[in-house]
Design a protein around this motif. Structure first.
Motif, PDB file in Angstrom:
ATOM      1  N   ASP A 171       0.838  -1.183   0.000  1.00 31.36           N
ATOM      2  CA  ASP A 171       0.000   0.000   0.000  1.00 31.36           C
ATOM      3  C   ASP A 171       0.882   1.244   0.000  1.00 31.36           C
ATOM      4  O   ASP A 171       1.620   1.502   0.943  1.00 31.36           O
ATOM      5  N   TYR A 172       0.753   2.021  -1.067  1.00 28.07           N
ATOM      6  CA  TYR A 172       1.554   3.243  -1.174  1.00 28.07           C
ATOM      7  C   TYR A 172       0.762   4.489  -0.797  1.00 28.07           C
ATOM      8  O   TYR A 172       1.274   5.598  -0.868  1.00 28.07           O
ATOM      9  N   GLY A 173      -0.528   4.321  -0.415  1.00 29.42           N
ATOM     10  CA  GLY A 173      -1.346   5.485  -0.133  1.00 29.42           C
ATOM     11  C   GLY A 173      -1.567   6.295  -1.398  1.00 29.42           C
ATOM     12  O   GLY A 173      -1.914   5.763  -2.446  1.00 29.42           O
ATOM     13  N   ASP A 174      -1.337   7.577  -1.326  1.00 28.18           N
ATOM     14  CA  ASP A 174      -1.486   8.461  -2.481  1.00 28.18           C
ATOM     15  C   ASP A 174      -0.201   8.595  -3.274  1.00 28.18           C
ATOM     16  O   ASP A 174      -0.162   9.281  -4.289  1.00 28.18           O
ATOM     17  N   ARG A 175       0.859   7.941  -2.839  1.00 29.01           N
ATOM     18  CA  ARG A 175       2.147   8.082  -3.507  1.00 29.01           C
ATOM     19  C   ARG A 175       2.316   7.021  -4.581  1.00 29.01           C
ATOM     20  O   ARG A 175       1.992   5.855  -4.363  1.00 29.01           O
ATOM     21  N   PRO A 176       2.793   7.409  -5.759  1.00 29.88           N
ATOM     22  CA  PRO A 176       3.062   6.397  -6.785  1.00 29.88           C
ATOM     23  C   PRO A 176       4.277   5.565  -6.403  1.00 29.88           C
ATOM     24  O   PRO A 176       5.193   6.068  -5.743  1.00 29.88           O
ATOM     25  N   PRO A 177       4.323   4.286  -6.751  1.00 27.52           N
ATOM     26  CA  PRO A 177       5.479   3.459  -6.415  1.00 27.52           C
ATOM     27  C   PRO A 177       6.718   3.919  -7.178  1.00 27.52           C
ATOM     28  O   PRO A 177       6.644   4.322  -8.332  1.00 27.52           O
ATOM     29  N   THR A 178       7.860   3.880  -6.512  1.00 29.80           N
ATOM     30  CA  THR A 178       9.114   4.277  -7.147  1.00 29.80           C
ATOM     31  C   THR A 178       9.926   3.075  -7.596  1.00 29.80           C
ATOM     32  O   THR A 178      11.002   3.234  -8.141  1.00 29.80           O
ATOM     33  N   TYR A 179       9.409   1.863  -7.355  1.00 34.14           N
ATOM     34  CA  TYR A 179      10.119   0.657  -7.754  1.00 34.14           C
ATOM     35  C   TYR A 179       9.130  -0.502  -7.797  1.00 34.14           C
ATOM     36  O   TYR A 179       7.991  -0.402  -7.314  1.00 34.14           O
ATOM     37  N   LEU A 180       9.570  -1.598  -8.392  1.00 25.83           N
ATOM     38  CA  LEU A 180       8.803  -2.844  -8.376  1.00 25.83           C
ATOM     39  C   LEU A 180       9.534  -3.842  -7.492  1.00 25.83           C
ATOM     40  O   LEU A 180      10.763  -3.892  -7.481  1.00 25.83           O
TER      41      LEU A 180
END
Length: 256
Positions: free
Chosen positions: A2-11
């Motif tokens: 869960d990243y909340g409102d933040r886009p993921p910076t990695y996979l």
């Protein structure tokens, strides 16, 4: 995750659930962690027999672990079941590979084990650990067969990227720690003692001549492919594992 409102910076690629199911299947769900995945001194031999009385169970476990080995380069290290492969955005599109071989490492057949890893930019995209099909008469021959394996993989990756309209403009770098193998990749002279690896020699030299591949030397201390060929001391193993971007997920900080 869960990243909340933040886009993921990695996979993050991990197989914790599958690994746990394997351990439970063979009654090792509560096994204790080990220092490294493979003992640096002892060698497994066919004469020792399987560790389980049920041959079917042993074959099932061997097949499952082989799959995990090819999809998770750290899975054999007990205590890292939550570790995964991290993939990050990268500005570099260079294809850089490492190849190594453990000469005569099999105690039963004396065949060598080849290992390689391929990085596209900063990300690990391909790796292999495999016993060679034929017996190598020298460490140089074993290493050169390893170079041929990773060059074949690099050619496939380059063609794949071309089909995806992302052609690579620069030569693929192949890092090897065997000076003789590096010399053979560029020396046009055919030696009598290398005639039995002639096809591999011509294959690699052709790619070098076309400018698609450059075979360079790397000190053994920085030969990341070493982790795929033999048991390593704990500190070196942990260092190489981290260099392959195999790490635990970061602590959750959402809402903090």
């Amino acid at each position: 995750m869960d990243y909340g409102d933040r886009p993921p910076t990695y996979l993050l690629l991990l197989q914790e659930k599958y690994a746990q199911e394997i351990l439970e299947h063979v009654g090792m769900g509560s096994c204790k962690p080990t220092t490294t995945p493979v003992d640096t001194k002892s060698k497994l031999s066919a004469d020792a027999g399987p560790p389980f009385r049920d041959p079917t169970l042993y074959r099932s476990l061997a097949g499952a672990l082989q799959y995990l080995t090819f999809t998770r380069p750290d899975i054999a290290y007990a205590g890292t079941i939550d570790h995964g492969l991290h993939l990050y955005p990268s500005a570099s599109h260079r294809l850089i590979t490492y190849t190594d071989a453990h000469w005569g490492g099999c105690p039963d057949t004396f065949r060598s084990t080849s290992g390689y890893c391929c990085f596209l930019g900063d990300n690990l995209v391909s790796w292999s650990s495999k016993r060679q099909h034929t017996l190598s008469k020298s460490s140089a021959e074993a290493e050169y067969r390893g170079v041929a394996n990773v060059v074949s993989e690099a050619c496939w990756l380059r063609n794949l990227l071309l089909e995806l309209h992302c052609p690579l403009r620069q030569a693929t770098i192949v890092y090897c720690d065997n000076v003789s193998a590096i010399y053979l990749s560029g020396n046009p002279v055919q030696h009598q003692r290398t005639k039995h690896v002639e096809m591999d020699i011509h294959f690699i030299r052709e790619k070098v001549a076309l400018g698609q591949v450059r075979v360079l030397h790397v000190p053994s201390r920085y030969q990341f492919a070493d982790i795929f060929t033999k048991g390593l001391p704990q500190d070196l193993f942990l260092d190489f594992r981290s260099s392959l971007s195999v790490r635990p997920p970061p602590a959750m900080t959402a809402g903090v």
